[in-house]
Design a protein around this motif. Sequence first.
Motif, PDB file in Angstrom:
ATOM      1  N   ILE B   5       0.837  -1.193   0.000  1.00  0.00           N
ATOM      2  CA  ILE B   5       0.000   0.000   0.000  1.00  0.00           C
ATOM      3  C   ILE B   5       0.877   1.250   0.000  1.00  0.00           C
ATOM      4  O   ILE B   5       1.705   1.437   0.889  1.00  0.00           O
ATOM      5  N   ARG B   6       0.681   2.085  -1.011  1.00  0.00           N
ATOM      6  CA  ARG B   6       1.475   3.303  -1.103  1.00  0.00           C
ATOM      7  C   ARG B   6       1.081   4.276   0.013  1.00  0.00           C
ATOM      8  O   ARG B   6      -0.107   4.456   0.291  1.00  0.00           O
ATOM      9  N   GLY B   7       2.076   4.866   0.621  1.00  0.00           N
ATOM     10  CA  GLY B   7       1.795   5.814   1.687  1.00  0.00           C
ATOM     11  C   GLY B   7       3.050   6.493   2.190  1.00  0.00           C
ATOM     12  O   GLY B   7       4.129   6.314   1.642  1.00  0.00           O
ATOM     13  N   VAL B   8       2.871   7.289   3.232  1.00  0.00           N
ATOM     14  CA  VAL B   8       4.005   7.983   3.833  1.00  0.00           C
ATOM     15  C   VAL B   8       4.135   7.546   5.288  1.00  0.00           C
ATOM     16  O   VAL B   8       3.179   7.629   6.060  1.00  0.00           O
ATOM     17  N   SER B  25      -9.238  10.898  13.808  1.00  0.00           N
ATOM     18  CA  SER B  25     -10.463  10.319  14.375  1.00  0.00           C
ATOM     19  C   SER B  25     -11.734  11.041  13.913  1.00  0.00           C
ATOM     20  O   SER B  25     -12.831  10.485  14.009  1.00  0.00           O
ATOM     21  N   GLU B  26     -11.578  12.273  13.397  1.00  0.00           N
ATOM     22  CA  GLU B  26     -12.756  13.011  12.920  1.00  0.00           C
ATOM     23  C   GLU B  26     -13.393  12.324  11.716  1.00  0.00           C
ATOM     24  O   GLU B  26     -14.593  12.096  11.682  1.00  0.00           O
ATOM     25  N   ASN B  27     -12.568  12.004  10.721  1.00  0.00           N
ATOM     26  CA  ASN B  27     -13.110  11.409   9.488  1.00  0.00           C
ATOM     27  C   ASN B  27     -12.409  10.127   9.060  1.00  0.00           C
ATOM     28  O   ASN B  27     -12.789   9.517   8.072  1.00  0.00           O
ATOM     29  N   HIS B  28     -11.371   9.761   9.786  1.00  0.00           N
ATOM     30  CA  HIS B  28     -10.517   8.630   9.403  1.00  0.00           C
ATOM     31  C   HIS B  28     -10.068   8.759   7.952  1.00  0.00           C
ATOM     32  O   HIS B  28     -10.155   7.843   7.161  1.00  0.00           O
ATOM     33  N   ASP B  29      -9.556   9.955   7.675  1.00  0.00           N
ATOM     34  CA  ASP B  29      -9.205  10.316   6.316  1.00  0.00           C
ATOM     35  C   ASP B  29      -7.703  10.284   6.065  1.00  0.00           C
ATOM     36  O   ASP B  29      -7.265  10.442   4.942  1.00  0.00           O
ATOM     37  N   TYR B  30      -6.924  10.130   7.120  1.00  0.00           N
ATOM     38  CA  TYR B  30      -5.472  10.287   6.987  1.00  0.00           C
ATOM     39  C   TYR B  30      -4.692   8.976   7.153  1.00  0.00           C
ATOM     40  O   TYR B  30      -3.890   8.622   6.315  1.00  0.00           O
ATOM     41  N   ILE B  31      -4.963   8.300   8.261  1.00  0.00           N
ATOM     42  CA  ILE B  31      -4.145   7.134   8.617  1.00  0.00           C
ATOM     43  C   ILE B  31      -4.566   5.883   7.846  1.00  0.00           C
ATOM     44  O   ILE B  31      -5.736   5.512   7.828  1.00  0.00           O
ATOM     45  N   ILE B  32      -3.592   5.255   7.201  1.00  0.00           N
ATOM     46  CA  ILE B  32      -3.821   3.980   6.530  1.00  0.00           C
ATOM     47  C   ILE B  32      -3.626   2.850   7.528  1.00  0.00           C
ATOM     48  O   ILE B  32      -4.414   1.921   7.602  1.00  0.00           O
ATOM     49  N   ASP B  36       2.729   1.883  15.580  1.00  0.00           N
ATOM     50  CA  ASP B  36       2.996   1.815  17.008  1.00  0.00           C
ATOM     51  C   ASP B  36       2.860   3.223  17.588  1.00  0.00           C
ATOM     52  O   ASP B  36       2.404   4.122  16.900  1.00  0.00           O
ATOM     53  N   GLU B  37       3.275   3.409  18.837  1.00  0.00           N
ATOM     54  CA  GLU B  37       3.000   4.702  19.473  1.00  0.00           C
ATOM     55  C   GLU B  37       3.799   5.861  18.877  1.00  0.00           C
ATOM     56  O   GLU B  37       3.526   7.019  19.185  1.00  0.00           O
ATOM     57  N   GLN B  38       4.776   5.550  18.033  1.00  0.00           N
ATOM     58  CA  GLN B  38       5.531   6.631  17.413  1.00  0.00           C
ATOM     59  C   GLN B  38       5.472   6.620  15.891  1.00  0.00           C
ATOM     60  O   GLN B  38       6.152   7.412  15.248  1.00  0.00           O
ATOM     61  N   ARG B  39       4.683   5.703  15.344  1.00  0.00           N
ATOM     62  CA  ARG B  39       4.659   5.589  13.887  1.00  0.00           C
ATOM     63  C   ARG B  39       3.274   5.300  13.333  1.00  0.00           C
ATOM     64  O   ARG B  39       2.501   4.571  13.952  1.00  0.00           O
ATOM     65  N   CYS B  40       3.014   5.855  12.146  1.00  0.00           N
ATOM     66  CA  CYS B  40       1.815   5.458  11.411  1.00  0.00           C
ATOM     67  C   CYS B  40       2.068   5.719   9.925  1.00  0.00           C
ATOM     68  O   CYS B  40       2.974   6.458   9.559  1.00  0.00           O
ATOM     69  N   VAL B  41       1.266   5.068   9.086  1.00  0.00           N
ATOM     70  CA  VAL B  41       1.351   5.296   7.646  1.00  0.00           C
ATOM     71  C   VAL B  41       0.133   6.117   7.238  1.00  0.00           C
ATOM     72  O   VAL B  41      -0.994   5.791   7.607  1.00  0.00           O
ATOM     73  N   VAL B  42       0.407   7.191   6.487  1.00  0.00           N
ATOM     74  CA  VAL B  42      -0.639   8.140   6.121  1.00  0.00           C
ATOM     75  C   VAL B  42      -0.758   8.202   4.604  1.00  0.00           C
ATOM     76  O   VAL B  42       0.220   7.973   3.887  1.00  0.00           O
ATOM     77  N   LYS B  43      -1.968   8.495   4.119  1.00  0.00           N
ATOM     78  CA  LYS B  43      -2.169   8.648   2.677  1.00  0.00           C
ATOM     79  C   LYS B  43      -1.270   9.756   2.132  1.00  0.00           C
ATOM     80  O   LYS B  43      -1.217  10.847   2.707  1.00  0.00           O
ATOM     81  N   VAL B  47      -0.787  14.181   3.384  1.00  0.00           N
ATOM     82  CA  VAL B  47       0.304  14.561   4.283  1.00  0.00           C
ATOM     83  C   VAL B  47       0.374  16.081   4.493  1.00  0.00           C
ATOM     84  O   VAL B  47       0.487  16.558   5.621  1.00  0.00           O
ATOM     85  N   GLN B  48       0.284  16.824   3.396  1.00  0.00           N
ATOM     86  CA  GLN B  48       0.362  18.288   3.521  1.00  0.00           C
ATOM     87  C   GLN B  48      -0.748  18.827   4.398  1.00  0.00           C
ATOM     88  O   GLN B  48      -0.532  19.671   5.272  1.00  0.00           O
ATOM     89  N   GLN B  49      -1.958  18.309   4.155  1.00  0.00           N
ATOM     90  CA  GLN B  49      -3.108  18.752   4.930  1.00  0.00           C
ATOM     91  C   GLN B  49      -2.946  18.385   6.408  1.00  0.00           C
ATOM     92  O   GLN B  49      -3.283  19.157   7.300  1.00  0.00           O
ATOM     93  N   LEU B  50      -2.386  17.215   6.628  1.00  0.00           N
ATOM     94  CA  LEU B  50      -2.159  16.766   7.998  1.00  0.00           C
ATOM     95  C   LEU B  50      -1.153  17.669   8.705  1.00  0.00           C
ATOM     96  O   LEU B  50      -1.356  18.074   9.849  1.00  0.00           O
ATOM     97  N   LYS B  51      -0.078  18.016   8.000  1.00  0.00           N
ATOM     98  CA  LYS B  51       0.937  18.901   8.575  1.00  0.00           C
ATOM     99  C   LYS B  51       0.337  20.249   8.939  1.00  0.00           C
ATOM    100  O   LYS B  51       0.637  20.821   9.983  1.00  0.00           O
ATOM    101  N   GLN B  52      -0.538  20.729   8.048  1.00  0.00           N
ATOM    102  CA  GLN B  52      -1.200  21.999   8.288  1.00  0.00           C
ATOM    103  C   GLN B  52      -2.056  21.933   9.547  1.00  0.00           C
ATOM    104  O   GLN B  52      -2.003  22.813  10.393  1.00  0.00           O
TER     105      GLN B  52
END
Lengths: 74, 71
Positions: B5-8, B25-32, B36-43, B47-52
């Motif tokens: 699965i492609r991601g960041v 948790s609002e829309n489950h739109d980011y995390i693929i 673990d507690e320090q890592r996740c894969v995001v669409k 990413v840009q929107q998440l950083k913002q």
Amino acid sequence: VVDQIRLWQLENERMKTTSGFLFKDFDDAKEYEACAGYASEIGVCVWRNDRRAMFFASKHEQIRDFLKLRKKAD
Amino acid sequence: MPRAIRGVLIECDPAVKSIIVNIDSENHDYIIEDLDEQRCVVKETMVQQLKQKLNETLRHPHDNQEGSGSD
């Protein structure tokens, strides 16, 4: 403005991003082991969790070929 | 056959990670995948929107981050 720069730095220091591919849903532990092992070997494995049998790789082409060859060999 | 699965991959400290989970948790739109507690894969596209959003949250700590903005 100073605050904004400080926060921006904070975010960048506290967060590292790597583009790539998450490999999951392996058929069995053996397939996972071979694949994750290969990814580590060629230096594209960025993170792996053997318990959950998934790993993150910065590239996927070689791993895809590796999997194809493995399937053929079976 | 395994899936690729492609991601960041995002690696951060647990505090930042919990903010990311909160935003997701609002829309489950980011995390693929939550790794673990320090890592996740995001669409990749998010990413840009998440950083913002992360910057906004760090700048205006309104939820459970109150008072943590000062030195």
